[in-house]
Design an enzyme around this catalytic site. Structure first.
Site, PDB file in Angstrom:
ATOM      1  N   HIS A 183       0.841  -1.207   0.000  1.00 37.64           N
ATOM      2  CA  HIS A 183       0.000   0.000   0.000  1.00 37.64           C
ATOM      3  C   HIS A 183       0.874   1.255   0.000  1.00 37.64           C
ATOM      4  O   HIS A 183       0.601   2.218  -0.718  1.00 37.64           O
ATOM      5  CB  HIS A 183      -0.889   0.049   1.257  1.00 37.64           C
ATOM      6  CG  HIS A 183      -1.929  -1.032   1.319  1.00 37.64           C
ATOM      7  ND1 HIS A 183      -1.921  -2.008   2.280  1.00 37.64           N
ATOM      8  CD2 HIS A 183      -3.008  -1.276   0.544  1.00 37.64           C
ATOM      9  CE1 HIS A 183      -2.953  -2.814   2.100  1.00 37.64           C
ATOM     10  NE2 HIS A 183      -3.629  -2.404   1.061  1.00 37.64           N
TER      11      HIS A 183
ATOM     12  N   ARG B 194      -4.124 -10.119   3.967  1.00 31.77           N
ATOM     13  CA  ARG B 194      -4.481 -11.462   4.472  1.00 31.77           C
ATOM     14  C   ARG B 194      -3.250 -12.250   4.944  1.00 31.77           C
ATOM     15  O   ARG B 194      -3.398 -13.224   5.681  1.00 31.77           O
ATOM     16  CB  ARG B 194      -5.196 -12.261   3.394  1.00 31.77           C
ATOM     17  CG  ARG B 194      -6.598 -11.756   3.115  1.00 31.77           C
ATOM     18  CD  ARG B 194      -7.364 -12.731   2.225  1.00 31.77           C
ATOM     19  NE  ARG B 194      -8.751 -12.358   2.149  1.00 31.77           N
ATOM     20  CZ  ARG B 194      -9.246 -11.464   1.294  1.00 31.77           C
ATOM     21  NH1 ARG B 194      -8.451 -10.862   0.456  1.00 31.77           N
ATOM     22  NH2 ARG B 194     -10.534 -11.173   1.298  1.00 31.77           N
TER      23      ARG B 194
END
Ligand code: PAF
Length: 274
Positions: free
Chosen positions: A28, A181
């Site tokens: 990110h 995840r």
């Protein structure tokens, strides 16, 4: 958020946008950094979107780490990054449903075939966020390559005034594609997960001389030897249509796409082939 962004634009500023579901990692940050290099500010939305989950357990267990996310963003920018973290009510009121979309057939392939309603949920939230944030440029990772192509198609179909920019997959040192995840993997599953990218890299080499069918069969065989990972799909597809390859053509560009279960955690990855 809309007023803030409009005021900034009126002063000649430009707005980049990185939509996320939080549990931020270096992948990110690489999108935010790219956004910062091209805009006056970057808006980062943090919102775990309920309508894109076909599995309630996955939605409930999805990591939510807002304070840590904000601290991480502060390491790369302070006044230049705006975090937008709406509640479910802010976005959906009391009607948590998605709009039904058609994205020229892209929505039926791969993730669309295996995750019921997923891209209606993604389309609904991203369209809503684009309307609120009104960015000039929005940044998406190529790990979710199908999502990236679908968002580009949505922007084209709805004539939205922004540019969608795809950014390279950010990987851990051992090759595992960064994903929120990954934090939910057991240590055993984390240790074997780099096998996914290792297999993709070899599949790419094999694709140079072998048919797509032979490469797919080889990949399936490799996963059968790996008891901790369960292959859901391995598909070589045309990057424009996302349809599985029929016959290799030098005029087309292909990627290999993979989805794998490591225990109950579903991981996806992909690699450019030519
Ligand atoms: O890629 C994601 O994290 C999500 O699908 C997105 C684009 C933030 C929409 O919820």
């Amino acid at each position: 958020m809309s007023q803030h962004v409009e005021a900034l634009k009126a002063k000649g500023g430009s707005v980049g946008f990185v939509p996320t579901m939080g549990a931020l990692h270096n992948g990110h940050l690489s999108l935010v950094e790219k956004g910062l290099s091209e805009n006056s500010i970057v808006v980062v939305s943090i919102f775990v979107n309920p309508t894109q989950f076909d599995n309630q357990d996955d939605l409930i267990k999805y990591p939510r780490t807002l304070d840590a996310d904000v601290s991480l963003l502060k390491t790369i920018g302070d006044t230049t990054i705006l975090v937008y973290a709406p509640t479910v009510e802010d976005i959906y009121n009391d009607n948590i449903t998605s709009q039904a979309f058609t994205f020229g057939g892209l929505e039926h392939e791969m993730e669309g075939a295996f995750r019921d309603g997923h891209f209606d949920g993604v389309g609904t939230i991203v369209k809503r966020l684009f309307e609120i944030v009104r960015p000039g440029k929005a940044y998406f990772g190529e790990k979710d390559f199908q999502q990236l192509q679908i968002i580009k198609k949505m922007v084209e179909l709805y004539k939205m005034p922004l540019e969608v920019i795809g950014c390279p997959i950010y990987r851990a040192e051992d090759g595992l594609a960064m994903s929120s995840r990954n934090t939910r993997l057991t240590s055993e599953h984390r240790a074997v997960a780099p096998f996914i990218y290792k297999t993709l890299k070899t599949a790419k080499i094999k694709f140079g001389t072998k048919s797509a069918k032979d490469v797919s069969e080889w990949v399936e065989k490799q996963f059968k030897k790996q008891p901790l990972l369960e292959l859901e799909y391995f598909i070589i597809a045309d990057i424009e249509t996302l349809k599985p390859i029929k016959r290799k053509s030098t005029k087309k560009t292909y990627r290999a796409f993979i989805a794998v279960y490591a225990g109950d955690i579903r991981l996806i990855d992909n690699i450019a082939l030519n």
